[in-house]
Motif scaffolding. Sequence first.
Motif, PDB file in Angstrom:
ATOM      1  N   ALA A  39       0.852  -1.188  -0.176  1.00 31.78           N
ATOM      2  CA  ALA A  39       0.001   0.014  -0.004  1.00 31.78           C
ATOM      3  C   ALA A  39       1.131   1.060  -0.170  1.00 31.78           C
ATOM      4  CB  ALA A  39      -0.888   0.065   1.025  1.00 31.78           C
ATOM      5  N   PRO A  40       0.274   2.396  -0.212  1.00 26.13           N
ATOM      6  CA  PRO A  40       1.180   3.484  -0.654  1.00 26.13           C
ATOM      7  C   PRO A  40       2.101   3.913   0.722  1.00 26.13           C
ATOM      8  CG  PRO A  40      -0.813   3.977  -1.501  1.00 26.13           C
ATOM      9  CD  PRO A  40      -0.958   2.667  -1.002  1.00 26.13           C
ATOM     10  N   VAL A  41       1.388   3.910   1.816  1.00 32.85           N
ATOM     11  CA  VAL A  41       2.009   4.255   3.233  1.00 32.85           C
ATOM     12  C   VAL A  41       3.090   3.395   3.417  1.00 32.85           C
ATOM     13  CG1 VAL A  41       2.013   4.747   5.470  1.00 32.85           C
ATOM     14  CG2 VAL A  41       0.099   5.596   4.061  1.00 32.85           C
ATOM     15  N   ALA A  42       2.913   1.851   3.346  1.00 35.40           N
ATOM     16  CA  ALA A  42       3.848   0.919   3.664  1.00 35.40           C
ATOM     17  C   ALA A  42       5.061   1.128   2.496  1.00 35.40           C
ATOM     18  CB  ALA A  42       3.460  -0.296   3.386  1.00 35.40           C
ATOM     19  N   ARG A  43       4.639   1.477   1.267  1.00 33.63           N
ATOM     20  CA  ARG A  43       5.878   1.569   0.419  1.00 33.63           C
ATOM     21  C   ARG A  43       6.749   2.637   0.706  1.00 33.63           C
ATOM     22  NH1 ARG A  43       8.110  -0.629  -4.452  1.00 33.63           N
ATOM     23  NH2 ARG A  43       9.818   0.803  -4.621  1.00 33.63           N
ATOM     24  N   GLN A  44       6.078   3.838   1.277  1.00 36.24           N
ATOM     25  CA  GLN A  44       6.876   4.925   1.769  1.00 36.24           C
ATOM     26  C   GLN A  44       7.711   4.776   2.931  1.00 36.24           C
ATOM     27  OE1 GLN A  44       4.702   8.515   2.825  1.00 36.24           O
ATOM     28  NE2 GLN A  44       6.118   9.649   3.102  1.00 36.24           N
ATOM     29  N   ILE A  45       7.331   3.841   3.837  1.00 36.02           N
ATOM     30  CA  ILE A  45       8.059   3.242   4.867  1.00 36.02           C
ATOM     31  C   ILE A  45       9.308   2.387   4.326  1.00 36.02           C
ATOM     32  CG2 ILE A  45       8.011   1.741   6.845  1.00 36.02           C
ATOM     33  CD1 ILE A  45       5.167   2.772   7.538  1.00 36.02           C
ATOM     34  N   TYR A  46       8.866   1.654   3.326  1.00 36.59           N
ATOM     35  CA  TYR A  46      10.024   0.694   2.744  1.00 36.59           C
ATOM     36  C   TYR A  46      11.041   1.636   2.196  1.00 36.59           C
ATOM     37  CZ  TYR A  46      12.466  -2.355  -0.638  1.00 36.59           C
ATOM     38  OH  TYR A  46      13.301  -3.028  -1.327  1.00 36.59           O
ATOM     39  N   ASP A  47      10.592   2.480   1.262  1.00 38.14           N
ATOM     40  CA  ASP A  47      11.620   3.550   0.523  1.00 38.14           C
ATOM     41  C   ASP A  47      12.377   4.551   1.649  1.00 38.14           C
ATOM     42  OD1 ASP A  47      10.722   2.538  -1.901  1.00 38.14           O
ATOM     43  OD2 ASP A  47       9.166   4.161  -2.156  1.00 38.14           O
ATOM     44  N   VAL A  48      12.024   4.622   2.626  1.00 35.82           N
ATOM     45  CA  VAL A  48      12.637   5.308   3.611  1.00 35.82           C
ATOM     46  C   VAL A  48      13.742   4.447   4.417  1.00 35.82           C
ATOM     47  CG1 VAL A  48      12.131   6.142   5.904  1.00 35.82           C
ATOM     48  CG2 VAL A  48      11.429   7.622   3.762  1.00 35.82           C
ATOM     49  N   ALA A  50      15.004   1.255   3.382  1.00 32.33           N
ATOM     50  CA  ALA A  50      15.784   0.322   2.639  1.00 32.33           C
ATOM     51  C   ALA A  50      17.174   0.586   2.500  1.00 32.33           C
ATOM     52  CB  ALA A  50      14.989   0.320   1.250  1.00 32.33           C
ATOM     53  N   PRO A  51      17.344   2.113   2.263  1.00 31.76           N
ATOM     54  CA  PRO A  51      18.656   2.518   2.388  1.00 31.76           C
ATOM     55  C   PRO A  51      19.803   2.171   3.645  1.00 31.76           C
ATOM     56  CG  PRO A  51      17.478   4.267   1.556  1.00 31.76           C
ATOM     57  CD  PRO A  51      16.638   3.297   2.186  1.00 31.76           C
ATOM     58  N   VAL A  58      18.786  -4.350  12.410  1.00 30.84           N
ATOM     59  CA  VAL A  58      17.394  -4.898  13.264  1.00 30.84           C
ATOM     60  C   VAL A  58      16.353  -3.996  12.286  1.00 30.84           C
ATOM     61  CG1 VAL A  58      16.215  -5.099  15.204  1.00 30.84           C
ATOM     62  CG2 VAL A  58      18.607  -5.442  15.253  1.00 30.84           C
ATOM     63  N   VAL A  59      15.628  -4.647  11.506  1.00 35.63           N
ATOM     64  CA  VAL A  59      14.599  -4.139  10.635  1.00 35.63           C
ATOM     65  C   VAL A  59      13.904  -3.148  11.519  1.00 35.63           C
ATOM     66  CG1 VAL A  59      12.777  -4.321   9.059  1.00 35.63           C
ATOM     67  CG2 VAL A  59      14.673  -5.742   8.941  1.00 35.63           C
ATOM     68  N   LYS A  60      13.101  -3.621  12.777  1.00 40.95           N
ATOM     69  CA  LYS A  60      12.347  -2.902  13.396  1.00 40.95           C
ATOM     70  C   LYS A  60      12.924  -1.685  13.962  1.00 40.95           C
ATOM     71  CE  LYS A  60       9.700  -3.105  17.847  1.00 40.95           C
ATOM     72  NZ  LYS A  60       9.422  -3.599  18.997  1.00 40.95           N
ATOM     73  N   ASP A  61      14.071  -1.791  14.415  1.00 37.28           N
ATOM     74  CA  ASP A  61      15.083  -0.351  14.844  1.00 37.28           C
ATOM     75  C   ASP A  61      15.064   0.375  13.736  1.00 37.28           C
ATOM     76  OD1 ASP A  61      14.840  -1.790  17.290  1.00 37.28           O
ATOM     77  OD2 ASP A  61      17.241  -2.119  17.258  1.00 37.28           O
ATOM     78  N   VAL A  62      15.524   0.133  12.683  1.00 46.93           N
ATOM     79  CA  VAL A  62      15.477   1.052  11.274  1.00 46.93           C
ATOM     80  C   VAL A  62      14.261   1.564  10.881  1.00 46.93           C
ATOM     81  CG1 VAL A  62      16.172   1.039   9.119  1.00 46.93           C
ATOM     82  CG2 VAL A  62      17.657  -0.242  10.429  1.00 46.93           C
ATOM     83  N   ILE A  63      13.161   0.791  11.190  1.00 47.89           N
ATOM     84  CA  ILE A  63      11.866   1.683  10.592  1.00 47.89           C
ATOM     85  C   ILE A  63      11.618   2.436  11.580  1.00 47.89           C
ATOM     86  CG2 ILE A  63       9.469   1.077  10.599  1.00 47.89           C
ATOM     87  CD1 ILE A  63      10.070  -1.819   9.257  1.00 47.89           C
ATOM     88  N   VAL A  64      11.721   2.346  13.174  1.00 45.22           N
ATOM     89  CA  VAL A  64      11.517   3.382  13.996  1.00 45.22           C
ATOM     90  C   VAL A  64      12.129   4.526  13.967  1.00 45.22           C
ATOM     91  CG1 VAL A  64      11.467   3.750  16.526  1.00 45.22           C
ATOM     92  CG2 VAL A  64      10.479   1.576  15.750  1.00 45.22           C
ATOM     93  N   ARG A  66      13.672   5.701  11.112  1.00 42.13           N
ATOM     94  CA  ARG A  66      13.485   6.442   9.928  1.00 42.13           C
ATOM     95  C   ARG A  66      12.039   6.789   9.816  1.00 42.13           C
ATOM     96  NH1 ARG A  66      17.345   6.512   5.681  1.00 42.13           N
ATOM     97  NH2 ARG A  66      19.189   6.039   6.450  1.00 42.13           N
ATOM     98  N   VAL A  67      10.938   6.424  10.669  1.00 45.36           N
ATOM     99  CA  VAL A  67       9.655   6.611  10.279  1.00 45.36           C
ATOM    100  C   VAL A  67       9.179   7.658  11.497  1.00 45.36           C
ATOM    101  CG1 VAL A  67       7.271   5.763  10.356  1.00 45.36           C
ATOM    102  CG2 VAL A  67       8.867   4.691   9.059  1.00 45.36           C
ATOM    103  N   ARG A  68       9.698   7.542  12.579  1.00 44.31           N
ATOM    104  CA  ARG A  68       9.216   8.355  13.573  1.00 44.31           C
ATOM    105  C   ARG A  68       9.282   9.992  13.263  1.00 44.31           C
ATOM    106  NH1 ARG A  68      12.296   6.964  18.469  1.00 44.31           N
ATOM    107  NH2 ARG A  68      10.695   5.842  19.013  1.00 44.31           N
TER     108      ARG A  68
END
Length: 96
Positions: A39-48, A50-51, A58-64, A66-68
């Motif tokens: 979905a668009p928001v999930a894709r935005q989270i992925y794009d932000v 991925a680098p 630790v994927v969870k830590d990276v997501i937090v 980058r997304v916070r």
Amino acid sequence: MLRVVFPFVTFIAVSLCLLSQSALAGNRAAAESCAAKLAPVARQIYDVSAPAIGPDSVVKDVIVERVRPLVMAGKFDRDTARTNATPAGECLVLLK
């Protein structure tokens, strides 16, 4: 003896480099294929995120991490981020 061994060692080293690059390309292709279905928001989270994904990440830590800032900036709310982080994370794991 050294003249015989050196080309063989060089061949092995070059072969290993090419194999590791090929394996990484396969992971990236699988991750991108997965991300294309998000979905668009999930894709935005992925794009932000991925680098910043590496073999030891630790994927969870990276997501937090980058997304916070996106949530704080009002790009989307916390519940939306939380809901979309799981499918994005499933694709990000493929990058490792």
